[in-house]
Design an enzyme around this catalytic site. Structure first.
Site, short mmCIF file in Angstrom:
data_model
loop_
_atom_site.label_atom_id
_atom_site.label_comp_id
_atom_site.label_asym_id
_atom_site.label_seq_id
_atom_site.Cartn_x
_atom_site.Cartn_y
_atom_site.Cartn_z
N ASP A 2 -28.53 11.81 -18.58
CA ASP A 2 -27.58 12.86 -18.27
C ASP A 2 -27.52 13.12 -16.77
O ASP A 2 -28.52 13.01 -16.07
CB ASP A 2 -27.98 14.15 -19.01
CG ASP A 2 -26.81 15.10 -19.15
OD1 ASP A 2 -25.66 14.69 -18.90
OD2 ASP A 2 -27.05 16.27 -19.50
N ARG A 6 -22.31 15.07 -12.46
CA ARG A 6 -22.73 16.02 -11.43
C ARG A 6 -23.21 15.28 -10.17
O ARG A 6 -22.98 15.72 -9.05
CB ARG A 6 -23.87 16.92 -11.96
CG ARG A 6 -23.35 18.08 -12.79
CD ARG A 6 -24.46 18.71 -13.59
NE ARG A 6 -24.84 17.87 -14.71
CZ ARG A 6 -25.98 18.00 -15.39
NH1 ARG A 6 -26.86 18.90 -15.02
NH2 ARG A 6 -26.22 17.23 -16.42
N TRP A 7 -23.84 14.16 -10.37
CA TRP A 7 -24.32 13.35 -9.23
C TRP A 7 -23.13 12.92 -8.37
O TRP A 7 -23.16 13.04 -7.15
CB TRP A 7 -25.06 12.12 -9.77
CG TRP A 7 -25.71 11.26 -8.75
CD1 TRP A 7 -26.96 11.39 -8.22
CD2 TRP A 7 -25.13 10.08 -8.13
NE1 TRP A 7 -27.21 10.38 -7.31
CE2 TRP A 7 -26.11 9.56 -7.24
CE3 TRP A 7 -23.92 9.43 -8.25
CZ2 TRP A 7 -25.89 8.42 -6.47
CZ3 TRP A 7 -23.70 8.29 -7.48
CH2 TRP A 7 -24.68 7.80 -6.60
N ARG A 15 -16.13 11.30 -11.22
CA ARG A 15 -17.21 11.11 -12.19
C ARG A 15 -17.49 9.62 -12.46
O ARG A 15 -18.64 9.23 -12.67
CB ARG A 15 -16.86 11.82 -13.51
CG ARG A 15 -16.69 13.34 -13.36
CD ARG A 15 -16.28 13.96 -14.68
NE ARG A 15 -17.22 13.66 -15.75
CZ ARG A 15 -18.34 14.33 -15.99
NH1 ARG A 15 -18.66 15.37 -15.25
NH2 ARG A 15 -19.13 13.97 -16.98
N HIS A 19 -20.91 7.25 -13.13
CA HIS A 19 -21.21 6.37 -14.27
C HIS A 19 -21.59 4.98 -13.79
O HIS A 19 -22.49 4.35 -14.34
CB HIS A 19 -20.01 6.31 -15.23
CG HIS A 19 -19.74 7.61 -15.93
ND1 HIS A 19 -20.74 8.35 -16.53
CD2 HIS A 19 -18.60 8.32 -16.13
CE1 HIS A 19 -20.23 9.45 -17.06
NE2 HIS A 19 -18.93 9.47 -16.82
N GLU A 49 -19.96 12.86 -29.95
CA GLU A 49 -19.20 13.99 -29.41
C GLU A 49 -18.50 13.66 -28.08
O GLU A 49 -17.60 14.38 -27.65
CB GLU A 49 -20.12 15.20 -29.21
CG GLU A 49 -20.64 15.83 -30.50
CD GLU A 49 -21.77 15.05 -31.17
OE1 GLU A 49 -22.52 14.36 -30.44
OE2 GLU A 49 -21.89 15.09 -32.40
N ARG A 53 -14.24 14.04 -24.50
CA ARG A 53 -14.02 14.09 -23.04
C ARG A 53 -12.58 13.67 -22.72
O ARG A 53 -11.91 13.07 -23.56
CB ARG A 53 -15.00 13.16 -22.34
CG ARG A 53 -16.42 13.66 -22.44
CD ARG A 53 -17.32 12.92 -21.54
NE ARG A 53 -18.64 13.54 -21.58
CZ ARG A 53 -19.59 13.33 -20.71
NH1 ARG A 53 -19.40 12.51 -19.71
NH2 ARG A 53 -20.76 13.95 -20.81
N LEU A 113 -39.13 -6.73 -24.74
CA LEU A 113 -38.65 -5.37 -24.93
C LEU A 113 -37.46 -5.31 -25.91
O LEU A 113 -36.54 -6.12 -25.83
CB LEU A 113 -38.18 -4.82 -23.57
CG LEU A 113 -37.52 -3.43 -23.57
CD1 LEU A 113 -38.55 -2.33 -23.76
CD2 LEU A 113 -36.74 -3.20 -22.27
N GLU A 189 -43.13 13.21 -27.86
CA GLU A 189 -43.32 14.12 -26.73
C GLU A 189 -41.96 14.23 -26.04
O GLU A 189 -41.27 13.23 -25.88
CB GLU A 189 -44.36 13.56 -25.74
CG GLU A 189 -45.74 13.35 -26.32
CD GLU A 189 -46.41 14.65 -26.75
OE1 GLU A 189 -46.09 15.72 -26.16
OE2 GLU A 189 -47.24 14.60 -27.67
C1 IPE Z 1 -24.21 11.19 -18.83
O1 IPE Z 1 -23.75 11.82 -17.69
C2 IPE Z 1 -23.45 9.92 -19.14
C3 IPE Z 1 -22.69 9.89 -20.40
C4 IPE Z 1 -22.61 10.84 -21.30
C5 IPE Z 1 -21.94 8.67 -20.66
P1 IPE Z 1 -22.65 12.96 -17.79
O2 IPE Z 1 -21.31 12.33 -17.76
O3 IPE Z 1 -22.91 13.82 -18.99
O4 IPE Z 1 -22.92 13.76 -16.46
P2 IPE Z 1 -22.84 15.35 -16.24
O5 IPE Z 1 -23.71 16.00 -17.27
O6 IPE Z 1 -21.41 15.74 -16.37
O7 IPE Z 1 -23.38 15.53 -14.87
MG MG Z 2 -23.85 15.63 -19.32
#
Ligand code: IPE
Ligand code: MG
Length: 231
Positions: A2, A6-7, A15, A19, A49, A53, A113, A189
């Site tokens: 996640d 935001r990054w 966005r 990705h 879900e 988007r 793996l 955990e």
């Molecule tokens: C996670 O990053 C990647 C996927 C769900 C594909 P987000 O897209 O949820 O990034 P934020 O949460 O908006 O920063």
């Molecule tokens: Mg997210």
């Protein structure tokens, strides 16, 4: 994984940029897991879900999924990594479904793996499909409903061939499961970090493992029982 959006936004970018960098972080995580002799790594790439988007972001994620599958098959083979996609595949385009099957087939005899990619996956979906599968077997007389126990259910959900999950890592600061592996996380955990996924590197992964190593896993027993190794 996640925090991609935001990054990117923190850098004034779209966005999508996040990705793409998320894929880089994923490559690092796979290499780290493989080098650390971790038996299986399961990543949450796209949830049931996530279709909600904006259409543009969804189609871009699908395209990215396709290109990455295509470009990484060779590398997975070179590193003896076995790829498995878990989730409702029928939700994807024919083209993507074909690519998924091709990638799985190409890596199926690898013994290193196990890399599970959860795509169009939801923990509730997983338990529901398991229930449906068992109900069909019961209806056809192949299974006695009274024989359905936790072992049988564990064989019907995803990751059935693997031991229980030891550690769940969520980046991006939220402390939620968000419908990831529900059945399989029962005794895992849980490790949460504020690091946004594109910044998650080998040292961040190692920190999670260090915390994990310090945990006493009791599985319902007392501390005394666990430390004396008596049951
Ligand atoms: C996670 O990053 C990647 C996927 C769900 C594909 P987000 O897209 O949820 O990034 P934020 O949460 O908006 O920063
Ligand atoms: Mg997210």
């Amino acid at each position: 994984m996640d925090g991609n959006g935001r990054w990117a936004e923190s850098k004034g970018k779209h966005r999508v940029f996040g990705h793409k960098h998320g894929v880089r972080a994923l490559r690092k995580a796979i290499t780290f897991a493989s080098d650390s002799n971790i038996q299986a790594l399961t990543i949450f790439a796209f949830s049931s879900e996530n279709w909600q988007r904006p259409a543009k972001e969804v189609s871009m994620l699908m395209e990215l999924f396709f290109t990455v599958l295509k470009s990484e098959i060779k590398k997975l083979n070179k590193n003896n990594i076995k790829l498995k996609i878990i989730g409702e595949l029928s939700g994807f385009s024919e083209r993507l479904q074909k690519k998924v099957l091709e990638a799985e087939k190409a890596t199926e005899s690898n013994t290193g793996l196990v890399l599970n990619v959860a795509a169009n996956y939801g923990g509730r979906w997983d338990i529901t499909q398991a229930a449906r599968k068992l109900a069909k077997l019961a209806a056809s007389g192949e299974l006695d409903a009274d024989d359905i126990d936790e072992k049988v259910l564990a064989k019907a959900v995803s990751l059935d061939a693997l031991p229980a999950v030891d550690l769940m890592i969520r980046t991006g600061g939220d402390q939620r499961i968000s419908n990831f592996l529900l059945w399989q996380l029962a005794y895992a955990e849980l490790y949460f970090t504020d690091i946004l996924w594109p910044d998650f590197d080998a040292s961040a992964f190692q920190s999670a493992l260090d915390v994990f190593s310090g945990k006493e896993r009791r599985f319902g027993k007392t501390s005394e029982q666990v430390s004396s190794k008596s049951s």
